[in-house]
Design a protein around this motif. Structure first.
Motif, short mmCIF file in Angstrom:
data_model
loop_
_atom_site.label_atom_id
_atom_site.label_comp_id
_atom_site.label_asym_id
_atom_site.label_seq_id
_atom_site.Cartn_x
_atom_site.Cartn_y
_atom_site.Cartn_z
N GLU A 1 1.34 0.91 10.93
CA GLU A 1 1.32 0.62 12.36
C GLU A 1 -0.73 0.57 12.61
O GLU A 1 -1.61 -0.14 12.94
N LYS A 2 -0.62 1.62 12.15
CA LYS A 2 -2.68 2.36 12.62
C LYS A 2 -3.15 1.51 11.23
O LYS A 2 -4.08 1.66 11.86
N THR A 3 -2.72 1.07 9.93
CA THR A 3 -3.35 1.35 9.38
C THR A 3 -4.05 -0.61 9.02
O THR A 3 -4.60 -1.55 7.83
N MET A 4 -2.61 -0.79 9.70
CA MET A 4 -2.22 -2.58 9.50
C MET A 4 -2.29 -2.58 7.73
O MET A 4 -2.54 -3.81 7.52
N HIS A 5 -0.93 -2.21 6.67
CA HIS A 5 -1.19 -2.45 5.86
C HIS A 5 0.49 -2.38 5.52
O HIS A 5 1.41 -2.33 6.45
N SER A 6 0.98 -3.21 4.59
CA SER A 6 2.67 -3.57 4.53
C SER A 6 3.62 -2.18 3.27
O SER A 6 1.95 -1.34 1.83
N THR A 7 4.20 -1.75 3.05
CA THR A 7 5.09 -1.02 2.26
C THR A 7 6.14 -1.93 1.03
O THR A 7 5.29 -3.00 1.08
N ALA A 8 5.99 -1.19 0.20
CA ALA A 8 6.56 -2.42 -0.92
C ALA A 8 8.27 -2.58 -0.72
O ALA A 8 7.98 -4.16 -0.44
N LYS A 9 8.36 -2.10 0.15
CA LYS A 9 9.87 -2.52 0.82
C LYS A 9 10.09 -4.14 1.53
O LYS A 9 10.76 -4.91 1.70
N GLN A 10 8.43 -3.32 2.55
CA GLN A 10 8.69 -4.85 3.81
C GLN A 10 8.36 -6.48 2.60
O GLN A 10 8.53 -7.60 2.77
N THR B 1 0.69 -1.39 0.05
CA THR B 1 0.11 0.26 -0.01
C THR B 1 0.80 1.23 -0.08
O THR B 1 0.56 1.47 -0.71
N PHE B 2 1.85 1.58 0.52
CA PHE B 2 2.55 2.46 0.72
C PHE B 2 4.32 2.43 0.78
O PHE B 2 4.95 0.97 0.53
N LEU B 3 5.01 2.88 -0.01
CA LEU B 3 6.42 3.53 -0.07
C LEU B 3 7.02 3.56 1.67
O LEU B 3 6.52 4.07 2.46
N ASP B 4 8.40 3.54 1.45
CA ASP B 4 8.84 3.32 2.89
C ASP B 4 8.93 4.18 3.37
O ASP B 4 8.96 5.08 4.66
#
Length: 301
Positions: A242-251, A232-235
């Motif tokens: 943590e708030k939205t319970m999503h991940s980054t591309a790097k993760q 969902t997000f970039l770094d």
């Protein structure tokens, strides 16, 4: 193993982007995975036959993953569908669909089966002679599962020249393809490896929708051929994870690397960014073999 991305963007539909939905074709089975708004329109645009979809797998009950399902169920009836339809998803999906069918007096022309999930351990949710599907427990704001689709190992291929050289009767062919050695009339044992070729390695596809970064899924997806993981997000916006319970591309890339995946497919992009290429660039700093999902994109693995 073919994959058609119907939608892969986070949150709300837009004129040029659609929420999550995809179609996986594996061993001549067609599975619909998640069903955000606009899914049936995207199915038509991508020329996918509605009648071939007999199993739908829903990861969780957030709207951008399920609000297209009731429309698809209703359209199937309008088209005179007779085949059974199986819906696999979190506990509550049956109530969510049936109250809409009841209040709109739109009962289906076909049998509709719900397979509701509530366990927190990986479990088999579909199996036939060719394919097996397991849940991948994920960490999100509501109960969520990804799904691992695996081909079952194919039977071995006959080395017909060798079989004929030994004068082996055709009645033993299936036994040989099943992996057995053969004892000839003179007592000699011919090893199966001499009579057959290895079949193609079975393929696997892991769909990991909305989730916080979690290494708990690694034992389930270890050595997967293709991993779809939300990004969902970039770094730069990792603080939102943590708030939205999503991940980054790097993760997502870190999970692919730790799982020894062959391919990583990124999706569920936040529309705050100017280009989804940024997700690929970021992920490739951790894991090299990265592809980007995008609406209407077709992959053949």
């Amino acid at each position: 193993m073919n994959l058609t991305i119907l939608g892969c963007y986070a949150a709300t539909p837009r004129t040029l982007t659609n929420p999550t939905s995809q179609v996986l074709e594996i061993k001549n089975r067609m599975f619909l995975i998640d069903c955000g708004e606009g899914t049936q329109v995207q199915l038509r645009k991508n020329k996918i036959r509605f009648s071939k979809i007999n199993h739908v797998f829903i990861s969780h009950l957030h709207g951008d993953h399920v609000y297209g399902l009731i429309g698809l169920i209703s359209t199937f009836s309008l088209l005179g569908r007779k085949n059974d339809l199986h819906i696999h998803g979190p506990k509550g999906i049956k109530e969510m669909m049936l109250v809409q069918l009841k209040l709109s007096a739109s009962w289906t022309t076909y049998n509709l089966y719900f397979h509701e999930l509530e366990g927190n351990e990986s479990q088999i949710v579909f199996e036939d002679d060719k394919v097996i599907v397991r849940t991948i427990p994920l960490k999100h704001r509501v109960y969520t599962n990804g799904y691992l689709f695996e081909e079952k190992p194919a039977e071995r291929k006959l080395h017909i020249g060798k079989v004929e050289d030994y004068g082996i009767d055709t009645c033993y062919y299936q036994k040989i393809k099943n992996g057995s050695d053969i004892t000839l009339e003179d007592g000699r044992i011919v090893p199966n490896s001499e009579l057959t070729f290895d079949p193609p390695a079975p393929k696997s596809y892991a769909f990991c929708s909305d989730t916080l970064y979690s290494e708990d899924i690694l034992p389930v997806i270890n050595n997967v051929d293709v991993l779809y993981h939300e990004s969902t997000f970039l770094d730069t916006e990792e603080y939102l994870c943590e708030k939205t319970m999503h991940s980054t591309a790097k993760q997502a890339a870190a999970i692919a690397k730790k799982a020894n995946a062959k391919h990583l497919l990124l999706g569920h992009f936040s529309t705050r960014y100017d280009s989804i290429e940024l997700f690929k660039e970021e992920a490739q700093t951790v894991f090299e073999n990265v592809e980007l999902a995008d609406d209407g994109k077709f992959f053949e693995f």
